[in-house]
Design a protein around this motif. Structure first.
Motif, PDB file in Angstrom:
ATOM      1  N   UNK A   1      -2.379  -3.352   2.008  1.00 58.65           N
ATOM      2  CA  UNK A   1      -0.953  -3.297   2.385  1.00 58.65           C
ATOM      3  C   UNK A   1      -0.559  -4.306   3.442  1.00 58.65           C
ATOM      4  N   UNK A   2      -1.049  -5.536   3.272  1.00 55.82           N
ATOM      5  CA  UNK A   2      -0.658  -6.592   4.210  1.00 55.82           C
ATOM      6  C   UNK A   2      -0.312  -7.850   3.419  1.00 55.82           C
ATOM      7  N   UNK A   3      -0.030  -8.961   4.106  1.00 59.25           N
ATOM      8  CA  UNK A   3       0.351 -10.168   3.367  1.00 59.25           C
ATOM      9  C   UNK A   3      -0.865 -11.094   3.176  1.00 59.25           C
ATOM     10  N   UNK A   4      -0.752 -11.994   2.194  1.00 60.78           N
ATOM     11  CA  UNK A   4      -1.852 -12.906   1.906  1.00 60.78           C
ATOM     12  C   UNK A   4      -2.141 -13.828   3.095  1.00 60.78           C
TER      13      UNK A   4
END
Lengths: 77, 307
Positions: free
Chosen positions: A27-30
């Motif tokens: 649940x985070x960004x690349x």
């Protein structure tokens, strides 16, 4: 002292998992995954635990402290 | 499944047809404005039926272009939902669609004002604005036809699919902020060239600033609505939160010396701009610098992609 990690190695061991796939799983960004891998960003304990959970390892098996000289040599490689 | 696909394809074709009609309509408006500008002079106090017809036909053309602009906005959002990271061309298109749509909405009123005022007042500035903005709409509609021709899917799905914590949304938000900031600075700085009375200048500066802020404000409003039930700390992921803090600090460190320079300039220059000038100039300067810092950090942190 810097924070080193084995995330890139573990991703490829776990079926060529992409940064985006790992990012989606926790649940985070690349870009966050990229920055952690490159040692540019130190994750919170919660995020480190989530990453460890994805790979089925302990946090210490993924993250480790590196001395600056050693780190520079590693980056040159 | 096949039925849905066919429906989407038909919908896509209809939208592309609307795009072609919109471009044809705007081209008509452009030609009509050039003709009317020459014909409508104080020597002709009552327009002929032909001139009235030419003017009246511009309204449905503007309506079609307005509908097409709304569709382009939805399509730009659909593209955003599927992008791995922010693209500058897409952000510029998003800003252009919003600004073009807003100015399109004011054109029927302007046409009506010209019809009432051309006998008594000089309306050359209004014609110039209409002709210039029609060229802008034409450019946006033509770009839209090419940039969004392969997009499919509904509006509700597109909006639902936009992840406000994604790289694409985060980078797009700052690209739009950067563009709006630059547009705002250019608009405010050019205020001495506006052919309006001194007492209306402060109002016009504020009006132009609000217009320049609409695209960025829309994205911020979306972010707030999407995260309305979450605490502020959960709006971005933890690196984005750290980047925002660092970006804020960097832009503050740059803005403070600029503020000192601007104050020194204000003391030395002869003309006294209205209060709104300095207020909005500083605001847009902060927005541009902050967005620039954020974009530079994103660039350094692999916004372009890596396996």
């Amino acid at each position: 002292m810097n924070l080193g990690n084995n995330i890139r190695k573990l991703r490829f061991e776990k079926g060529e998992m992409t940064q985006q796939q790992l990012a989606d799983r926790i649940g985070t960004s690349r870009m966050t995954i990229y920055s952690i891998e490159m040692g540019k960003f130190i994750p919170s304990t919660l995020l480190a635990l989530k990453i460890a959970d994805v790979f089925g390892k302990s946090v210490e098996e993924i993250f480790f402290i590196v001395e600056e000289k050693h780190d520079r040599r590693k980056n040159r490689k | 499944m096949t039925a849905v696909k066919i429906e989407n394809n038909t919908g896509g074709r209809l939208i592309n047809l609307l795009g072609v009609l919109s471009i044809a309509g705007l081209a008509y408006c452009f030609a009509a404005y050039l003709y009317l500008r020459q014909q409508l002079t104080p020597v002709m106090p009552d327009p002929t039926p032909t001139i009235e017809l030419i003017g009246a036909l511009a309204l449905p053309a503007l309506a079609v272009a307005g509908i097409y602009h709304l569709i382009l906005l939805v399509r730009a959002l659909q593209i955003l939902a599927g992008m791995p990271t922010g693209r500058f061309l897409h952000s510029a298109f998003l800003v252009a669609v919003v600004l073009s749509g807003l100015s399109l909405a004011t054109e029927p009123v302007q046409l009506s004002e010209i019809g009432k005022e051309y006998v008594l007042f000089d309306v050359s500035g209004q014609w110039l604005f209409l002709i210039g903005s029609t060229l802008f709409h034409l450019a946006v509609a033509t770009a839209g036809l090419f940039l969004t021709r392969r997009v499919a899917g509904g509006i509700s799905t597109a909006i639902r699919n936009i992840d406000s914590r994604s790289d694409a949304f985060f980078v797009t938000m700052h690209q739009v902020g950067f563009l709006c900031g630059l547009l705002g600075i250019l608009g405010v700085m050019s205020y001495t060239h506006w052919g309006v009375l001194e007492r209306y200048r402060a109002f016009l500066i504020l009006l132009l600033s609000v217009l320049a802020l609409v695209p960025w404000g829309t994205i911020l409003a979306f972010l707030m609505v999407r995260n309305r039930n979450k605490p502020l700390s959960a709006w971005f992921d933890e690196k984005q939160t750290t980047d925002t803090a660092v970006g804020g600090l960097c832009s503050m460190m740059v803005v403070m010396p600029i503020l000192v320079i601007l104050s020194a300039v204000d003391l030395r220059i002869e003309f006294q701009p209205p209060f709104a000038f300095w207020l909005m100039l500083l605001f847009f300067l902060c927005l541009t610098l902050f967005s620039f810092c954020m974009l530079m950090r994103s660039r350094a942190d692999g916004a372009k992609g890596s396996p």
